[in-house]
Design an enzyme around this catalytic site. Sequence first.
Site, PDB file in Angstrom:
ATOM      1  N   LYS A  96       0.849  -1.137  -0.065  1.00 24.24           N
ATOM      2  CA  LYS A  96       0.203   0.030  -0.011  1.00 24.24           C
ATOM      3  C   LYS A  96       0.718   1.325  -0.178  1.00 24.24           C
ATOM      4  O   LYS A  96       1.802   1.546   1.063  1.00 24.24           O
ATOM      5  CB  LYS A  96      -1.067   0.098   1.240  1.00 24.24           C
ATOM      6  CG  LYS A  96      -1.595   1.220   1.277  1.00 24.24           C
ATOM      7  CD  LYS A  96      -2.393   1.278   2.627  1.00 24.24           C
ATOM      8  CE  LYS A  96      -2.833   2.622   3.018  1.00 24.24           C
ATOM      9  NZ  LYS A  96      -3.769   2.932   4.199  1.00 24.24           N
ATOM     10  N   ALA A 183      -9.506   5.044   5.228  1.00 29.69           N
ATOM     11  CA  ALA A 183      -9.247   5.877   6.354  1.00 29.69           C
ATOM     12  C   ALA A 183     -10.301   6.989   6.505  1.00 29.69           C
ATOM     13  O   ALA A 183     -11.124   7.174   5.574  1.00 29.69           O
ATOM     14  CB  ALA A 183      -7.960   7.038   5.800  1.00 29.69           C
ATOM     15  N   GLY A 184     -10.294   7.260   7.859  1.00 28.42           N
ATOM     16  CA  GLY A 184     -11.399   8.210   8.087  1.00 28.42           C
ATOM     17  C   GLY A 184     -12.748   7.716   8.501  1.00 28.42           C
ATOM     18  O   GLY A 184     -13.540   8.467   9.013  1.00 28.42           O
ATOM     19  N   ASN A 205      -8.859   1.413  10.693  1.00 29.57           N
ATOM     20  CA  ASN A 205      -7.939   1.054  11.498  1.00 29.57           C
ATOM     21  C   ASN A 205      -8.411   1.731  12.991  1.00 29.57           C
ATOM     22  O   ASN A 205      -8.843   1.006  13.922  1.00 29.57           O
ATOM     23  CB  ASN A 205      -6.533   1.312  11.276  1.00 29.57           C
ATOM     24  CG  ASN A 205      -5.547   0.842  12.267  1.00 29.57           C
ATOM     25  OD1 ASN A 205      -4.401   0.751  11.966  1.00 29.57           O
ATOM     26  ND2 ASN A 205      -5.959   0.666  13.801  1.00 29.57           N
ATOM     27  N   SER A 206      -8.331   2.896  12.914  1.00 27.20           N
ATOM     28  CA  SER A 206      -8.699   3.877  14.170  1.00 27.20           C
ATOM     29  C   SER A 206     -10.162   3.713  14.847  1.00 27.20           C
ATOM     30  O   SER A 206     -10.063   3.429  16.155  1.00 27.20           O
ATOM     31  CB  SER A 206      -8.618   5.255  13.903  1.00 27.20           C
ATOM     32  OG  SER A 206      -7.069   5.562  13.560  1.00 27.20           O
TER      33      SER A 206
END
Length: 254
Positions: A96, A183-184, A205-206
């Site tokens: 990636k 993401a996000g 992830n987060s």
Amino acid sequence: MWKIANKQFESRLLLGTGKFTNFDVQKEAVQVSGTEILTFAVRRMNIFEPSQPNFLEKLEASAYTLLPNTAGAKNAEEAVRIARLAKASGLCDMIKVEVIGDERTLLPDPVETLKATEMLLSEGFIVLPYTSDDVVLAKKLEELGAHAIMPGASPIGSGQGIVNPLNLSFIIEQSSIPVIVDAGIGSAKDAAFAMELGADAVLLNSAVSGAKDPVKMAEAMRYGIQAGRLSYEAGRIERKNYGIASSPLEGSIV
Ligand SMILES: CC(=O)[C@@H](O)[C@H](O)COP(=O)(O)O
């Protein structure tokens, strides 16, 4: 089933392995998420320091497809160096590309991402570039030969969800390679929305590692993504401005 290059997958959730409070929670979250693809920053792997902890040490890494990322790279040359390191260490031939262009927003650098993608493709890597939700850039990356495209929903770690669904739907519509919204993502609703737009998969992830209960959130993401995909395949009803009776007296079979 969906594919990246010649690799087939059932799960449409790609999970990042960073920022978990401990390795046991990480392991359980990974298991209940049903993911088949794990991503991690090569720079955090302590490749040449086996005595140091690495992100995959509690996981049965051979059971997953590994997607190392070039996080930490500030230009194409650095990204290529990190990717070569990952390949030389036998981690994977898939990479990636993540080249951050702005430290505050963590948004990707489009020019360096394009350059890195081109260089890595010429070296035979399977390349998945993380990009902004720019429609033209996504097209150019596909034309270069990228194996999938990873447009951001919003800045990494922001949990803002999908800020520009229109752009994402343009990217999805024009792409003949897999589109992985990356993401996000903040909650299962965001992941389901990405899938309803027609994305092939979601990388996050987060939202899981930072949740009050990461294991439960991993499960929620699993089902959110499945529900979003099913809903996309089923085809939603048209939006109308006015009410239409659900049980009309005429013109319907039941
Ligand atoms: C792990 C990884 O690859 C991240 O760079 C990725 O973009 C995830 O973003 P979130 O943490 O916002 O889900």
